[in-house]
Motif scaffolding. Structure first.
Motif, PDB file in Angstrom:
ATOM      1  N   MET A   1       0.854  -1.312   0.036  1.00 20.34           N
ATOM      2  CA  MET A   1      -0.054  -0.125  -0.079  1.00 20.34           C
ATOM      3  C   MET A   1       0.688   1.210   0.061  1.00 20.34           C
ATOM      4  O   MET A   1       1.941   1.294   0.816  1.00 20.34           O
ATOM      5  CB  MET A   1      -0.889  -0.257   1.193  1.00 20.34           C
ATOM      6  CG  MET A   1      -1.845   1.211   1.251  1.00 20.34           C
ATOM      7  SD  MET A   1      -3.140   1.209   2.470  1.00 20.34           S
ATOM      8  CE  MET A   1      -4.033  -0.130   1.784  1.00 20.34           C
ATOM      9  N   LYS A   2       0.417   2.145  -0.697  1.00 20.23           N
ATOM     10  CA  LYS A   2       1.184   3.424  -0.776  1.00 20.23           C
ATOM     11  C   LYS A   2       1.147   4.173   0.591  1.00 20.23           C
ATOM     12  O   LYS A   2       0.148   4.029   1.267  1.00 20.23           O
ATOM     13  CB  LYS A   2       0.549   4.402  -1.810  1.00 20.23           C
ATOM     14  CG  LYS A   2       0.538   3.781  -3.266  1.00 20.23           C
ATOM     15  CD  LYS A   2       2.114   3.788  -3.857  1.00 20.23           C
ATOM     16  CE  LYS A   2       2.239   3.095  -5.097  1.00 20.23           C
ATOM     17  NZ  LYS A   2       3.590   3.300  -5.830  1.00 20.23           N
ATOM     18  N   LYS A  55      -6.837  10.786  -1.749  1.00 29.27           N
ATOM     19  CA  LYS A  55      -7.464   9.919  -2.605  1.00 29.27           C
ATOM     20  C   LYS A  55      -7.536  10.121  -4.109  1.00 29.27           C
ATOM     21  O   LYS A  55      -7.341   9.132  -4.857  1.00 29.27           O
ATOM     22  CB  LYS A  55      -9.125   9.745  -2.225  1.00 29.27           C
ATOM     23  CG  LYS A  55      -9.047   9.028  -0.970  1.00 29.27           C
ATOM     24  CD  LYS A  55     -10.739   9.013  -0.440  1.00 29.27           C
ATOM     25  CE  LYS A  55     -11.169   8.776   0.843  1.00 29.27           C
ATOM     26  NZ  LYS A  55     -12.176   8.876   1.493  1.00 29.27           N
ATOM     27  N   SER A  56      -7.348  11.414  -4.399  1.00 30.95           N
ATOM     28  CA  SER A  56      -7.111  11.792  -5.832  1.00 30.95           C
ATOM     29  C   SER A  56      -5.806  11.146  -6.121  1.00 30.95           C
ATOM     30  O   SER A  56      -5.596  10.894  -7.186  1.00 30.95           O
ATOM     31  CB  SER A  56      -7.148  13.234  -5.609  1.00 30.95           C
ATOM     32  OG  SER A  56      -7.003  13.725  -7.088  1.00 30.95           O
ATOM     33  N   TYR A  58      -3.698   8.919  -4.900  1.00 34.03           N
ATOM     34  CA  TYR A  58      -3.673   7.549  -4.610  1.00 34.03           C
ATOM     35  C   TYR A  58      -5.105   6.868  -4.794  1.00 34.03           C
ATOM     36  O   TYR A  58      -5.679   6.345  -3.888  1.00 34.03           O
ATOM     37  CB  TYR A  58      -2.987   7.024  -3.398  1.00 34.03           C
ATOM     38  CG  TYR A  58      -1.543   7.383  -3.397  1.00 34.03           C
ATOM     39  CD1 TYR A  58      -0.554   6.898  -4.299  1.00 34.03           C
ATOM     40  CD2 TYR A  58      -0.969   7.875  -2.276  1.00 34.03           C
ATOM     41  CE1 TYR A  58       0.758   7.162  -4.272  1.00 34.03           C
ATOM     42  CE2 TYR A  58       0.466   8.087  -2.341  1.00 34.03           C
ATOM     43  CZ  TYR A  58       1.344   7.771  -3.211  1.00 34.03           C
ATOM     44  OH  TYR A  58       2.836   8.074  -3.322  1.00 34.03           O
ATOM     45  N   PRO A  59      -5.665   6.834  -5.935  1.00 33.01           N
ATOM     46  CA  PRO A  59      -7.073   6.365  -5.931  1.00 33.01           C
ATOM     47  C   PRO A  59      -7.184   4.651  -5.458  1.00 33.01           C
ATOM     48  O   PRO A  59      -8.212   4.256  -5.242  1.00 33.01           O
ATOM     49  CB  PRO A  59      -7.464   6.401  -7.362  1.00 33.01           C
ATOM     50  CG  PRO A  59      -5.977   6.721  -8.093  1.00 33.01           C
ATOM     51  CD  PRO A  59      -5.170   7.062  -7.293  1.00 33.01           C
ATOM     52  N   ASN A  60      -6.142   4.064  -5.465  1.00 31.93           N
ATOM     53  CA  ASN A  60      -6.325   2.588  -5.197  1.00 31.93           C
ATOM     54  C   ASN A  60      -5.898   2.381  -3.748  1.00 31.93           C
ATOM     55  O   ASN A  60      -5.693   1.004  -3.224  1.00 31.93           O
ATOM     56  CB  ASN A  60      -5.276   1.653  -6.011  1.00 31.93           C
ATOM     57  CG  ASN A  60      -5.525   1.793  -7.508  1.00 31.93           C
ATOM     58  OD1 ASN A  60      -6.737   1.642  -7.855  1.00 31.93           O
ATOM     59  ND2 ASN A  60      -4.862   1.821  -8.446  1.00 31.93           N
ATOM     60  N   GLY A  61      -5.718   3.430  -2.952  1.00 29.83           N
ATOM     61  CA  GLY A  61      -5.701   3.191  -1.494  1.00 29.83           C
ATOM     62  C   GLY A  61      -4.098   3.799  -0.980  1.00 29.83           C
ATOM     63  O   GLY A  61      -3.290   3.886  -1.703  1.00 29.83           O
ATOM     64  N   TYR A  62      -4.180   4.052   0.120  1.00 29.33           N
ATOM     65  CA  TYR A  62      -3.003   4.547   0.666  1.00 29.33           C
ATOM     66  C   TYR A  62      -3.147   4.234   2.221  1.00 29.33           C
ATOM     67  O   TYR A  62      -4.227   4.191   2.932  1.00 29.33           O
ATOM     68  CB  TYR A  62      -2.839   5.902   0.330  1.00 29.33           C
ATOM     69  CG  TYR A  62      -3.996   6.893   0.769  1.00 29.33           C
ATOM     70  CD1 TYR A  62      -4.037   7.446   2.268  1.00 29.33           C
ATOM     71  CD2 TYR A  62      -5.254   7.077   0.104  1.00 29.33           C
ATOM     72  CE1 TYR A  62      -5.326   8.302   2.638  1.00 29.33           C
ATOM     73  CE2 TYR A  62      -6.320   7.573   0.406  1.00 29.33           C
ATOM     74  CZ  TYR A  62      -6.218   8.286   1.657  1.00 29.33           C
ATOM     75  OH  TYR A  62      -7.566   8.921   2.208  1.00 29.33           O
TER      76      TYR A  62
END
Length: 89
Positions: A1-2, A55-56, A58-62
């Motif tokens: 996860m970022k 979220k903008s 890292y749309p796939n999660g952070y």
């Protein structure tokens, strides 16, 4: 996860500069807060503030990570170095 590294980046009593730094060196958010408690809130560590920007980016999660000493974390140091390179452009 970022990861998004959040930490106090200078300032002085009652005027702390807090920053949210992405893994790739991009600054995602900044805020001036009166103390560490509010810095964590204002940058979105203990609240949902700034998360629209996160979220903008890292749309796939952070994961938001608070660091008391960002220079002691090698991942954050790498992100800071990437930020320097971005600013050189």
């Amino acid at each position: 996860m970022k990861k998004i590294y959040c930490f106090i980046n200078g300032g002085y009593e009652n005027f702390l500069n807090v920053v949210a730094l992405a893994e790739d060196g991009h600054v995602l958010a900044e805020h001036v807060s009166s103390n560490e408690y509010w810095a964590k809130h204002d940058i979105g560590v203990t609240s949902d503030w700034k998360h629209d920007s996160y979220k903008s980016f890292y749309p796939n999660g952070y994961e938001v990570v608070w660091l008391d000493d960002p220079l002691a974390d090698e991942r954050c140091v790498a992100a800071i170095e990437l930020n320097k390179k971005l600013n050189e452009r």
